[in-house]
Design an enzyme around this catalytic site. Structure first.
Site, PDB file in Angstrom:
ATOM      1  N   LYS A  79       0.833  -1.201   0.000  1.00 30.44           N
ATOM      2  CA  LYS A  79       0.000   0.000   0.000  1.00 30.44           C
ATOM      3  C   LYS A  79       0.871   1.257   0.000  1.00 30.44           C
ATOM      4  CE  LYS A  79      -1.909   1.598   3.747  1.00 30.44           C
ATOM      5  NZ  LYS A  79      -2.752   1.748   4.954  1.00 30.44           N
TER       6      LYS A  79
ATOM      7  N   ASP B 203      -6.157   1.380   0.903  1.00 28.69           N
ATOM      8  CA  ASP B 203      -6.340   1.793   2.296  1.00 28.69           C
ATOM      9  C   ASP B 203      -7.734   1.387   2.763  1.00 28.69           C
ATOM     10  OD1 ASP B 203      -8.125   3.615   1.202  1.00 28.69           O
ATOM     11  OD2 ASP B 203      -7.265   5.357   2.203  1.00 28.69           O
TER      12      ASP B 203
END
Length: 230
Positions: free
Chosen positions: A125, A143
């Site tokens: 991420k 997220d």
């Protein structure tokens, strides 16, 4: 049951509508170079972009390069990042990050996913945030907002970020991945909240299979729209 072609068309229609709704959608972390974005993204874990943006000007001035983090005084760095939460773990990650960047990459942030995920405190991420926003390399940022909306939109039923990244990525051209992430995250922060999404004031209501999980009355839903804290 929705077929593959219909899913792709609906997904892309949602993204087009979100792009029109949020024409300014972008990374909401302030940064001036890849290292600053990497540091800010690490600090944003379990925090808000707004809170991170309040402390990073001082941090970036105090530690302008990787060597600065590698040789930082632990107590001083902990005090500076304390407002972002989990300051001991984040301090440890930043000091180790600085050391690895100096030792293995000449003090520079690498620009490939394979190399970025070898850095302390950096997962896929975080790597995709840096790649997409600092290097212009397309990436999907899974997220909490992106994960939630991907499930609500029917794009992926998985709770695993890497699976969601792959399944959602397959619905869109690679060149669109970074901006797609911004569009979805902005929508999640402003309207499609974890609790009581503003369904009655949602621009993609007609395209969303989860329509109705929040208030559908336009006036009631409008009150739920908010500018995020991060």
């Amino acid at each position: 049951m929705e077929g593959r072609t219909a899913l792709v068309r609906r997904a892309r229609a949602i993204n087009r509508t979100l792009a029109e709704t949020y024409p300014d959608a972008r990374c909401e972390l302030d940064f001036g170079n890849p290292l600053e974005l990497l540091v800010a993204t690490i600090l944003s874990a379990q925090s808000t972009d707004r809170r991170v943006n309040l402390v990073t000007p001082i941090i970036f001035a105090r530690y302008p390069d990787a060597a600065g983090y590698a040789s930082a005084d632990r107590a001083e760095l902990e005090e500076l990042i304390h407002p972002t939460g989990f300051f001991r773990a984040k301090t440890d990650a930043l000091m180790k990050l600085g050391a690895v960047l100096v030792e293995r990459f000449g003090g520079e942030v690498p620009n490939t996913l394979k190399e970025l995920v070898t850095l302390p405190g950096v997962g896929r991420k975080t790597a995709n945030v840096v790649l997409g926003n600092a290097f212009g390399v397309p990436g999907i940022t899974t997220d909490t907002h992106f994960m939630r909306l991907s499930e609500r939109f029917g794009w992926s039923a998985s709770a695993k970020p890497d699976v969601v990244e792959a399944e959602v990525g397959a619905l869109f051209p690679r060149k669109d991945w970074t901006q797609l992430s911004h569009n979805v995250i902005w929508h999640g922060r402003r309207r499609c909240h974890a609790r009581r999404p503003a369904c009655g004031a949602c621009p993609v209501a007609k395209l969303c299979p989860s329509y109705g999980i929040g208030p559908t009355d336009p006036a009631a839903a409008a009150k739920l729209i908010r500018e995020p804290r991060g």
